[in-house]
Each structure stands twice: as C-alpha cells, then as structure tokens.
Design a protein around this motif. Sequence first.
Motif, PDB file in Angstrom:
ATOM      1  N   ARG A   1      74.130  -9.835  -5.798  1.00 23.33           N
ATOM      2  CA  ARG A   1      74.338  -9.868  -4.341  1.00 23.33           C
ATOM      3  C   ARG A   1      73.083 -10.453  -3.720  1.00 23.33           C
ATOM      4  N   ARG A   2      73.260 -11.327  -2.713  1.00 24.27           N
ATOM      5  CA  ARG A   2      72.124 -11.979  -2.027  1.00 24.27           C
ATOM      6  C   ARG A   2      72.294 -11.823  -0.526  1.00 24.27           C
ATOM      7  N   PHE A   3      71.161 -11.597   0.162  1.00 28.10           N
ATOM      8  CA  PHE A   3      71.173 -11.415   1.605  1.00 28.10           C
ATOM      9  C   PHE A   3      70.010 -12.188   2.216  1.00 28.10           C
ATOM     10  N   ARG A   4      70.321 -13.038   3.213  1.00 23.25           N
ATOM     11  CA  ARG A   4      69.258 -13.754   3.939  1.00 23.25           C
ATOM     12  C   ARG A   4      68.864 -12.901   5.142  1.00 23.25           C
ATOM     13  N   LEU A   5      67.564 -12.643   5.249  1.00 21.63           N
ATOM     14  CA  LEU A   5      67.050 -11.778   6.304  1.00 21.63           C
ATOM     15  C   LEU A   5      66.528 -12.591   7.482  1.00 21.63           C
ATOM     16  N   PRO A   6      66.471 -11.962   8.651  1.00 28.87           N
ATOM     17  CA  PRO A   6      65.918 -12.661   9.820  1.00 28.87           C
ATOM     18  C   PRO A   6      64.409 -12.868   9.668  1.00 28.87           C
ATOM     19  N   GLU A   7      63.861 -13.666  10.570  1.00 28.75           N
ATOM     20  CA  GLU A   7      62.446 -14.036  10.476  1.00 28.75           C
ATOM     21  C   GLU A   7      61.490 -12.866  10.640  1.00 28.75           C
ATOM     22  N   ASN A   8      61.943 -11.754  11.215  1.00 29.07           N
ATOM     23  CA  ASN A   8      61.033 -10.634  11.429  1.00 29.07           C
ATOM     24  C   ASN A   8      60.844  -9.766  10.181  1.00 29.07           C
TER      25      ASN A   8
END
Length: 155
Positions: free
Chosen positions: A112-119
Amino acid sequence: MSLIPSFFGNRRGNSTFSSDPFALDVWDPFRDIPFPELSRENSAFVTTRVDWKETPEAHVFKADLPGLKKEEVKVEVEDDRVVQISGKRNAEKEEKNDKWHRVERSSGEFLRRFRLPENAKMDQVKAAMENGVLTVTVPKEEVKKPEVKAIEISG
C-alpha cells in the motif's frame, strides 16, 4: 474450485443442502457473472486494509496485519512524500493427507502506498506493531501564520 468466498452465500451448485457450516442460504446476484479468479497468492494484496487519519500533530496510519511479525513488514518513505507499507504473509504448508474445507485467510505479498501533503515531516516517521496492528505516525510541520507588518502611510 474457487478459493474466493462468496459473500452472498454458497449457492454455486444446484443442491439446497450444504455440509459447509459457513454457507449462507441467500440469493447471490453475481452468481452468473464471470469474475476473474484471484489466486491465493495475490489475494493478500487486495485485502490489506489501512486507516489514515489526520490529527493536528500528525498523519496516522493503522493497518491490520494479523499473524505477521514486525520482521515480515516493511515501512519505507520516498523522496516525493510517499509512505509505503509492504510485506509478505506465507501460505500454510499443505501436508499430503490434509483435506482443506475452506481457505479464506489471505497469503502472499501486499503493498500500500500513500502520498502525503507537503506539511509531512518525512524524516521523522515512526512505526510500531502491537497485537497485529501496524501504526505508522508521520508528524506534521507547524503551520506558520503569515507575518503581518504594518506599513506607515506617508503624506
């Protein structure tokens, strides 16, 4: 024989009686629709569930991984703010005299892969595993309030 359980019961045959204690006698609306068969080896990829919540301080991921040891699970971070959770659940060894009645527990590799926000503070990711639940915590940077500077008006 399909290893995928029918969530609508076991009505694939014409018999109204089944010796299967897990069978449900309910209507299966998908009975005549041909779905591609999932093998036992790739079904874990499909069924690994992950919750993602955001708190004021962090992004928190929780994955149910029953029966796995922490050595069988990998948590990785990539430069482009991606958290990747992967691992492998081995299939139970089959003995010559074993007679399987039902195979529902998943085995195989999962990812499973998740792209996180810049913060997200990707350099401070922490992971812990307890009672078959993996918790990955990604702290967040404090949101900087814009600095307001008063400008004196001349004239």
